[in-house]
Design an enzyme around this catalytic site. Structure first.
Site, PDB file in Angstrom:
ATOM      1  N   LYS A   1      -8.429   0.378  -5.684  1.00  0.00           N
ATOM      2  CA  LYS A   1      -7.026   0.161  -5.337  1.00  0.00           C
ATOM      3  C   LYS A   1      -6.956  -1.082  -4.461  1.00  0.00           C
ATOM      4  CE  LYS A   1      -3.451   3.389  -4.130  1.00  0.00           C
ATOM      5  NZ  LYS A   1      -3.049   4.326  -3.097  1.00  0.00           N
TER       6      LYS A   1
ATOM      7  N   HIS B   1      -4.142  -2.054  -2.774  1.00  0.00           N
ATOM      8  CA  HIS B   1      -3.085  -1.955  -1.781  1.00  0.00           C
ATOM      9  C   HIS B   1      -3.262  -0.621  -1.047  1.00  0.00           C
ATOM     10  CE1 HIS B   1      -1.682   0.139  -5.353  1.00  0.00           C
ATOM     11  NE2 HIS B   1      -1.013   0.914  -4.521  1.00  0.00           N
TER      12      HIS B   1
END
Ligand code: OMP
Length: 213
Positions: free
Chosen positions: A103, A105
């Site tokens: 991921k 963010h």
């Protein structure tokens, strides 16, 4: 065979997790039996499954600092085991799992849960050729942690790249002992003594003669 191993096989067959028939494995081998841990699919089944893992782990005497469940199938297994270790053995271990896609963010990274550090016990479903476990071992090493052991439901006791079983190869490679609730030996024993199905027993034995150690 220990009583809990017998209970585990009854449980796995009852849940439709351990099935007999004709199955193509990841390795391409055609097997007369298959263990699909994804079919432990209710709260009560997962709770019982966690207890079996916890029992095998405590019996093994392995020392570790945390649990790790490799995505995807290892995630509920590690969670269920962490709960069972706490509720039935009074041991409260941190646990973590990985995402398959990193991921970029929010919290970021591929590891969710406790930081991957110290002596890590990997919780997985089945070992055949040991491919899946090598990926987990690489992840543990990439985080600077140490692989303490691997706990699985079923050791299929099949040959790895040489004459030794995949589990034995993994044990030598990483200097660990692999914990399994049951192995092919217990499956054969169960088919012979409890299911009392001579054709099935012959099929599973023939498979072991071809691919086993
Ligand atoms: P290896 O990575 O070859 O050790 O195979 C283990 C994986 O094969 C498991 O994590 C499963 O994805 C799958 N598998 C089962 O789930 N159950 C079986 O009985 C056999 C296999 C398999 O394909 O060998």
């Amino acid at each position: 065979m220990k009583t809990y191993q017998q209970d585990f096989l009854d449980f796995a067959i009852g849940q439709g997790v351990l099935r007999f028939g004709e199955f193509t494995l990841k390795s391409g081998r055609i097997s007369p039996y298959f263990f699909n841990a994804g079919l432990f699919q209710t709260g009560s089944a997962l709770s019982r499954l966690g207890k079996f893992y916890a029992q095998a782990i405590v019996d093994s005497g392995v020392e570790f600092d945390m649990l790790f469940g490799p995505a995807y199938k290892g995630i509920p297994l590690a969670a269920a085991t962490a709960i069972a270790l706490y509720e039935h053995h009074g041991k409260d271990y941190p646990y973590a799992f990985n995402r398959k896609e990193a991921k970029d963010h929010g919290e970021g990274g591929t590891i969710v849960g406790a930081p991957l550090q110290g002596r890590v016990l990997v919780i997985d479903d089945v070992m055949t050729a040991g491919t899946a476990i090598r990926e987990s071992a690489n992840m543990v090493a990439a985080h600077g942690a140490k692989l303490a052991s691997v706990a699985i439901s079923l050791d299929r006791q099949e040959r790895g790249t040489g004459e030794k079983s995949a589990v034995q190869e993994v044990e030598t490679l990483y200097g660990i002992s692999v914990i399994s609730i049951v192995g092919l030996n217990e499956v054969i024993n169960h088919v012979g003594s409890h299911l009392q199905d001579a054709t099935l027993l012959a099929n599973v034995q023939a498979y072991r003669n071809q691919y086993g150690i």
